[in-house]
Design a protein around this motif. Sequence first.
Motif, PDB file in Angstrom:
ATOM      1  N   SER A 179       8.559   3.658 -13.296  1.00 39.34           N
ATOM      2  CA  SER A 179       6.926   3.443 -13.811  1.00 39.34           C
ATOM      3  C   SER A 179       6.986   2.516 -13.758  1.00 39.34           C
ATOM      4  N   ALA A 180       8.010   1.655 -13.840  1.00 39.16           N
ATOM      5  CA  ALA A 180       8.149  -0.189 -13.550  1.00 39.16           C
ATOM      6  C   ALA A 180       7.452  -0.469 -12.051  1.00 39.16           C
ATOM      7  N   VAL A 181       7.941   0.534 -11.268  1.00 40.73           N
ATOM      8  CA  VAL A 181       8.031   0.097  -9.634  1.00 40.73           C
ATOM      9  C   VAL A 181       6.599   0.594  -9.357  1.00 40.73           C
ATOM     10  N   PHE A 182       5.889   2.004  -9.551  1.00 42.02           N
ATOM     11  CA  PHE A 182       5.485   3.069  -8.797  1.00 42.02           C
ATOM     12  C   PHE A 182       4.359   3.059 -10.183  1.00 42.02           C
ATOM     13  N   GLY A 183       4.098   2.807 -11.163  1.00 44.62           N
ATOM     14  CA  GLY A 183       2.224   2.671 -11.921  1.00 44.62           C
ATOM     15  C   GLY A 183       2.713   1.149 -12.397  1.00 44.62           C
ATOM     16  N   SER A 184       2.915   0.184 -11.649  1.00 41.98           N
ATOM     17  CA  SER A 184       2.281  -1.018 -12.000  1.00 41.98           C
ATOM     18  C   SER A 184       1.473  -1.546 -11.135  1.00 41.98           C
ATOM     19  N   ALA A 185       1.141  -1.952 -10.906  1.00 42.39           N
ATOM     20  CA  ALA A 185      -0.098  -3.254 -10.069  1.00 42.39           C
ATOM     21  C   ALA A 185       0.520  -4.174  -8.861  1.00 42.39           C
ATOM     22  N   ILE A 186       2.121  -3.649  -8.588  1.00 39.88           N
ATOM     23  CA  ILE A 186       2.468  -4.457  -7.104  1.00 39.88           C
ATOM     24  C   ILE A 186       1.867  -3.936  -6.079  1.00 39.88           C
ATOM     25  N   LYS A 187       1.910  -5.213  -5.689  1.00 35.80           N
ATOM     26  CA  LYS A 187       1.269  -4.732  -4.194  1.00 35.80           C
ATOM     27  C   LYS A 187       1.686  -3.665  -3.146  1.00 35.80           C
ATOM     28  N   GLU A 188       0.967  -2.446  -2.654  1.00 33.62           N
ATOM     29  CA  GLU A 188       1.248  -1.262  -1.679  1.00 33.62           C
ATOM     30  C   GLU A 188       1.825  -2.457  -0.743  1.00 33.62           C
ATOM     31  N   VAL A 194       9.506  -3.137   0.877  1.00 35.44           N
ATOM     32  CA  VAL A 194      11.208  -2.781   0.208  1.00 35.44           C
ATOM     33  C   VAL A 194      11.736  -1.331   0.751  1.00 35.44           C
ATOM     34  N   PHE A 195      11.140  -0.406   0.762  1.00 38.92           N
ATOM     35  CA  PHE A 195      10.717   0.622   0.710  1.00 38.92           C
ATOM     36  C   PHE A 195      10.980   1.490   2.344  1.00 38.92           C
ATOM     37  N   GLY A 196      10.399   0.874   2.890  1.00 35.47           N
ATOM     38  CA  GLY A 196      10.490   1.363   4.814  1.00 35.47           C
ATOM     39  C   GLY A 196       9.565   2.496   4.962  1.00 35.47           C
ATOM     40  N   LEU A 197       8.314   2.674   4.256  1.00 35.69           N
ATOM     41  CA  LEU A 197       7.624   3.299   4.465  1.00 35.69           C
ATOM     42  C   LEU A 197       6.162   3.552   4.548  1.00 35.69           C
ATOM     43  N   ASN A 198       5.338   4.032   5.269  1.00 36.79           N
ATOM     44  CA  ASN A 198       3.740   3.647   5.705  1.00 36.79           C
ATOM     45  C   ASN A 198       3.561   3.862   4.315  1.00 36.79           C
ATOM     46  N   ARG A 200       1.156   6.437   3.581  1.00 37.40           N
ATOM     47  CA  ARG A 200       0.555   7.502   2.810  1.00 37.40           C
ATOM     48  C   ARG A 200       1.876   8.103   3.129  1.00 37.40           C
ATOM     49  N   GLU A 201       3.493   7.639   3.190  1.00 33.71           N
ATOM     50  CA  GLU A 201       4.134   7.745   2.699  1.00 33.71           C
ATOM     51  C   GLU A 201       4.752   7.572   1.623  1.00 33.71           C
ATOM     52  N   LEU A 202       4.263   6.422   0.925  1.00 32.31           N
ATOM     53  CA  LEU A 202       4.513   5.638  -0.348  1.00 32.31           C
ATOM     54  C   LEU A 202       3.846   6.515  -1.267  1.00 32.31           C
ATOM     55  N   ALA A 203       2.004   6.534  -0.995  1.00 26.27           N
ATOM     56  CA  ALA A 203       0.966   7.148  -1.587  1.00 26.27           C
ATOM     57  C   ALA A 203       2.118   9.146  -2.128  1.00 26.27           C
ATOM     58  N   LYS A 204       2.417   9.519  -1.070  1.00 34.72           N
ATOM     59  CA  LYS A 204       3.123  10.481  -1.964  1.00 34.72           C
ATOM     60  C   LYS A 204       4.425  10.170  -2.254  1.00 34.72           C
TER      61      LYS A 204
END
Length: 214
Positions: A179-188, A194-198, A200-204
């Motif tokens: 929740s802290a990483v993906f549910g906050s307002a950290i910039k896309e 950080v995770f090496g994702l595009n 679309r992958e990050l949104a999924k």
Amino acid sequence: MLLKITAMLALLLYTCLLVSASDSDPLQDFCIPRPELLPLFVSCKNSSLVTVDDFVYSGIKVSGDASKTGFSSIPVSASAFPGLNTLGMSLVRADFEPGGINVPHYHPRATEVAFVVEGRIYSGFVDSENRVFAKVLDKGEVMVFPKGLLHFQMNVGEAQATIIGSFNSQNPGLVRIPSAVFGSAIKEELLEKVFGLNDRELAKLRKKLLTIKV
């Protein structure tokens, strides 16, 4: 000499800051908050109105409803159990279905001691050097999670498991990593790097993690 005195003063100031960061010691035997002033905790009941029932809590006799991760928790703070007010402690009942998990999380203001009431729990924490201290705990065993360190639990038995956690703070706080990483307002853009994702992958990934009630 001046340098030595300055260093001593700096150490003293640092020590004072550490002390002030902990729950303060109570100034009286107990302080049952006045119900009409909750959750502010700004005033205590007159001691003549306090009864034994103020120091008894029955809200963790049974487990809560399990989430999609097979986990349920019932936190017990002074808001729920006024008898805890000013005593510098709180607790939680946690229940796990077989295979259920308590996602990686930490408590910024408290050390936790977890007691296994029933079942077998894979339990551990990660220190500041990324070392993992983990093992399977059986009924009756206890594990401590140092203040502010990431920890986790998973039921590895064939039946439901239950833990009682105790905290050395009235308000330990709870930060769940997903929740802290993906549910906050950290910039896309930052998360993508950080995770090496595009995007679309990050949104999924975000959708999958945040639709799971933990």
